[in-house]
Design a protein around this motif. Structure first.
Motif, PDB file in Angstrom:
ATOM      1  N   GLU A 130      86.886  -0.671  41.962  1.00 49.32           N
ATOM      2  CA  GLU A 130      87.974  -0.763  40.994  1.00 49.32           C
ATOM      3  C   GLU A 130      88.589   0.610  40.734  1.00 49.32           C
ATOM      4  O   GLU A 130      89.813   0.759  40.652  1.00 49.32           O
ATOM      5  CB  GLU A 130      87.469  -1.380  39.699  1.00 49.32           C
ATOM      6  N   ALA A 131      87.722   1.628  40.623  1.00 45.56           N
ATOM      7  CA  ALA A 131      88.223   2.987  40.404  1.00 45.56           C
ATOM      8  C   ALA A 131      89.040   3.466  41.595  1.00 45.56           C
ATOM      9  O   ALA A 131      90.103   4.084  41.443  1.00 45.56           O
ATOM     10  CB  ALA A 131      87.052   3.934  40.141  1.00 45.56           C
ATOM     11  N   ALA A 132      88.554   3.162  42.825  1.00 50.16           N
ATOM     12  CA  ALA A 132      89.276   3.558  44.032  1.00 50.16           C
ATOM     13  C   ALA A 132      90.625   2.853  44.121  1.00 50.16           C
ATOM     14  O   ALA A 132      91.632   3.443  44.533  1.00 50.16           O
ATOM     15  CB  ALA A 132      88.431   3.251  45.268  1.00 50.16           C
ATOM     16  N   TYR A 133      90.651   1.586  43.732  1.00 45.03           N
ATOM     17  CA  TYR A 133      91.910   0.834  43.745  1.00 45.03           C
ATOM     18  C   TYR A 133      92.906   1.450  42.766  1.00 45.03           C
ATOM     19  O   TYR A 133      94.093   1.615  43.075  1.00 45.03           O
ATOM     20  CB  TYR A 133      91.633  -0.625  43.390  1.00 45.03           C
ATOM     21  N   GLU A 134      92.430   1.797  41.579  1.00 44.95           N
ATOM     22  CA  GLU A 134      93.315   2.391  40.565  1.00 44.95           C
ATOM     23  C   GLU A 134      93.844   3.758  41.023  1.00 44.95           C
ATOM     24  O   GLU A 134      94.952   4.151  40.659  1.00 44.95           O
ATOM     25  CB  GLU A 134      92.570   2.533  39.233  1.00 44.95           C
ATOM     26  N   ARG A 135      93.049   4.480  41.831  1.00 46.90           N
ATOM     27  CA  ARG A 135      93.505   5.775  42.355  1.00 46.90           C
ATOM     28  C   ARG A 135      94.447   5.620  43.539  1.00 46.90           C
ATOM     29  O   ARG A 135      94.970   6.610  44.068  1.00 46.90           O
ATOM     30  CB  ARG A 135      92.303   6.628  42.782  1.00 46.90           C
ATOM     31  N   GLY A 136      94.675   4.398  43.999  1.00 44.47           N
ATOM     32  CA  GLY A 136      95.565   4.165  45.123  1.00 44.47           C
ATOM     33  C   GLY A 136      94.914   4.350  46.475  1.00 44.47           C
ATOM     34  O   GLY A 136      95.598   4.423  47.499  1.00 44.47           O
ATOM     35  N   GLU A 137      93.566   4.396  46.519  1.00 47.18           N
ATOM     36  CA  GLU A 137      92.862   4.598  47.785  1.00 47.18           C
ATOM     37  C   GLU A 137      92.664   3.295  48.547  1.00 47.18           C
ATOM     38  O   GLU A 137      92.346   3.318  49.740  1.00 47.18           O
ATOM     39  CB  GLU A 137      91.494   5.243  47.513  1.00 47.18           C
ATOM     40  N   LEU A 138      92.825   2.170  47.880  1.00 44.76           N
ATOM     41  CA  LEU A 138      92.638   0.864  48.502  1.00 44.76           C
ATOM     42  C   LEU A 138      93.904   0.021  48.346  1.00 44.76           C
ATOM     43  O   LEU A 138      94.540   0.036  47.290  1.00 44.76           O
ATOM     44  CB  LEU A 138      91.460   0.121  47.860  1.00 44.76           C
ATOM     45  N   ASP A 139      94.239  -0.702  49.402  1.00 47.44           N
ATOM     46  CA  ASP A 139      95.343  -1.657  49.328  1.00 47.44           C
ATOM     47  C   ASP A 139      94.874  -2.985  48.750  1.00 47.44           C
ATOM     48  O   ASP A 139      95.641  -3.695  48.091  1.00 47.44           O
ATOM     49  CB  ASP A 139      95.929  -1.898  50.722  1.00 47.44           C
ATOM     50  N   VAL A 140      93.625  -3.329  49.038  1.00 48.92           N
ATOM     51  CA  VAL A 140      93.057  -4.612  48.608  1.00 48.92           C
ATOM     52  C   VAL A 140      91.624  -4.366  48.154  1.00 48.92           C
ATOM     53  O   VAL A 140      90.885  -3.605  48.797  1.00 48.92           O
ATOM     54  CB  VAL A 140      93.051  -5.644  49.761  1.00 48.92           C
ATOM     55  N   ALA A 141      91.228  -5.009  47.069  1.00 51.24           N
ATOM     56  CA  ALA A 141      89.846  -4.910  46.599  1.00 51.24           C
ATOM     57  C   ALA A 141      89.360  -6.301  46.198  1.00 51.24           C
ATOM     58  O   ALA A 141      90.070  -7.032  45.502  1.00 51.24           O
ATOM     59  CB  ALA A 141      89.728  -3.948  45.425  1.00 51.24           C
ATOM     60  N   VAL A 142      88.161  -6.650  46.663  1.00 52.24           N
ATOM     61  CA  VAL A 142      87.514  -7.911  46.279  1.00 52.24           C
ATOM     62  C   VAL A 142      86.264  -7.533  45.508  1.00 52.24           C
ATOM     63  O   VAL A 142      85.348  -6.922  46.062  1.00 52.24           O
ATOM     64  CB  VAL A 142      87.159  -8.772  47.509  1.00 52.24           C
ATOM     65  N   MET A 143      86.226  -7.897  44.227  1.00 51.65           N
ATOM     66  CA  MET A 143      85.184  -7.394  43.334  1.00 51.65           C
ATOM     67  C   MET A 143      84.543  -8.519  42.535  1.00 51.65           C
ATOM     68  O   MET A 143      85.099  -9.607  42.398  1.00 51.65           O
ATOM     69  CB  MET A 143      85.780  -6.372  42.369  1.00 51.65           C
ATOM     70  N   LEU A 144      83.355  -8.209  42.031  1.00 56.80           N
ATOM     71  CA  LEU A 144      82.641  -9.108  41.140  1.00 56.80           C
ATOM     72  C   LEU A 144      83.036  -8.758  39.704  1.00 56.80           C
ATOM     73  O   LEU A 144      83.010  -7.595  39.322  1.00 56.80           O
ATOM     74  CB  LEU A 144      81.135  -8.905  41.323  1.00 56.80           C
ATOM     75  N   ARG A 145      83.425  -9.771  38.931  1.00 57.08           N
ATOM     76  CA  ARG A 145      83.806  -9.517  37.542  1.00 57.08           C
ATOM     77  C   ARG A 145      82.913 -10.326  36.617  1.00 57.08           C
ATOM     78  O   ARG A 145      82.805 -11.551  36.739  1.00 57.08           O
ATOM     79  CB  ARG A 145      85.272  -9.886  37.309  1.00 57.08           C
ATOM     80  N   LEU A 146      82.273  -9.625  35.699  1.00 58.48           N
ATOM     81  CA  LEU A 146      81.442 -10.250  34.676  1.00 58.48           C
ATOM     82  C   LEU A 146      82.195 -10.184  33.354  1.00 58.48           C
ATOM     83  O   LEU A 146      82.704  -9.135  32.978  1.00 58.48           O
ATOM     84  CB  LEU A 146      80.109  -9.517  34.549  1.00 58.48           C
TER      85      LEU A 146
END
Length: 277
Positions: A130-146
């Motif tokens: 999530e942090a990498a996505y917010e920094r613009g390092e990822l185009d797509v992120a699939v994450m677990l959300r609790l």
């Protein structure tokens, strides 16, 4: 002559075991996928898929046709390479708690979709992704959300349990925990639940990957909080029997900031794969 669109629809339905997921991956309507596959079956004079209310399965003829269908579409892709756009890159991140040990199979399926799309993959804990996505390092992120969250598209909801080898005996002392990494959101969630319930615990194993975690569970090293879907075969949920706290559910969430048609097609494939489970 075989209709390539029909062959493509057959492949997606066979791989995803669903007309709905196949339509989602292809960006079209379910009725059109069904029509194309019926047309292909009529052309071949064979029934390729068994239709069930919630599941699609290959017939024996479908199993025989599957390798040839893959080769046909691969040859078609190679023929188009001379006229393709320049190679395009896409950076994706996937939480291993979301995909389990199936990451290689998932990537192989995605790579077949567009061989000229260069995939940069990061498999890390959800918080890091999530942090990498917010920094613009990822185009797509699939994450677990609790817990609650508003951003991202929910791909799947998973139920958690406490999994262990059937032969593991209940310990007299602290509960031996098997986890992926120390900063894993699920580990923190499970530890907090144990502490609220007043149950002592100890770190028995922290693995460097999901394959190591599953091996540790099967080897009887301890108990692991896991989504039921990715628990190792043969493991049992001992939560109720041992009086462990209920862990509830989580969401597998996709966040995407792609903009090109090829990248969007890739995201559709990824989405369909996760929803198919």
């Amino acid at each position: 002559m075989l209709d390539l669109d029909a062959v493509s629809a057959f492949l997606r339905a066979a791989e995803l075991s669903s007309f709905t997921r196949a339509a989602e991956a292809l960006g079209t309507a379910q009725s059109l996928v069904s029509t194309r596959i019926k047309r292909l079956e009529a052309s071949l004079g064979q029934t390729l898929l068994q239709r069930h209310p919630r599941l699609v399965r290959l017939t024996a003829e479908g199993e025989r046709f599957l390798p040839a269908a893959r080769e046909l579409l691969a040859a078609h892709e190679r023929a188009l390479l001379a006229f393709r756009q320049p190679m395009e890159r896409i950076a994706i991140g996937i939480s291993e708690q979301a995909v389990g040990a199936d990451a290689p199979a998932l990537l192989a399926r995605l790579a077949r979709h567009d061989p000229t799309l260069v995939i940069g993959l990061r498999i890390e804990p959800s918080a890091a992704l999530e942090a990498a996505y917010e920094r613009g390092e990822l185009d797509v992120a699939v994450m677990l959300r609790l817990g609650q969250g508003r951003t991202g598209e929910v791909l799947r909801r998973d139920v958690f349990g406490w999994f262990a080898a059937p032969a593991l005996s209940r310990p007299d002392g602290p509960l031996p925990l098997v986890n992926l990494v120390a900063e894993c959101r699920l580990r923190l969630h499970a530890v907090a639940a144990l502490e609220r319930a007043g149950i002592a615990w100890r770190e028995a194993f922290i693995g460097g990957g999901m394959a190591a975690v599953l091996a540790a569970i099967e080897g009887g090293l301890g108990v692991s909080p896991l989504a039921t879907r990715i628990a190792p075969r043969g493991a049992v949920d001992i939560g109720a029997e041992w009086g462990l706290p209920v862990l509830g559910t989580s969401e597998v969430v996709l966040r995407s900031q792609v903009s090109t048609p090829r990248a969007n097609a890739f995201v559709r494939e990824l989405t369909a794969a996760f929803r198919a489970g």
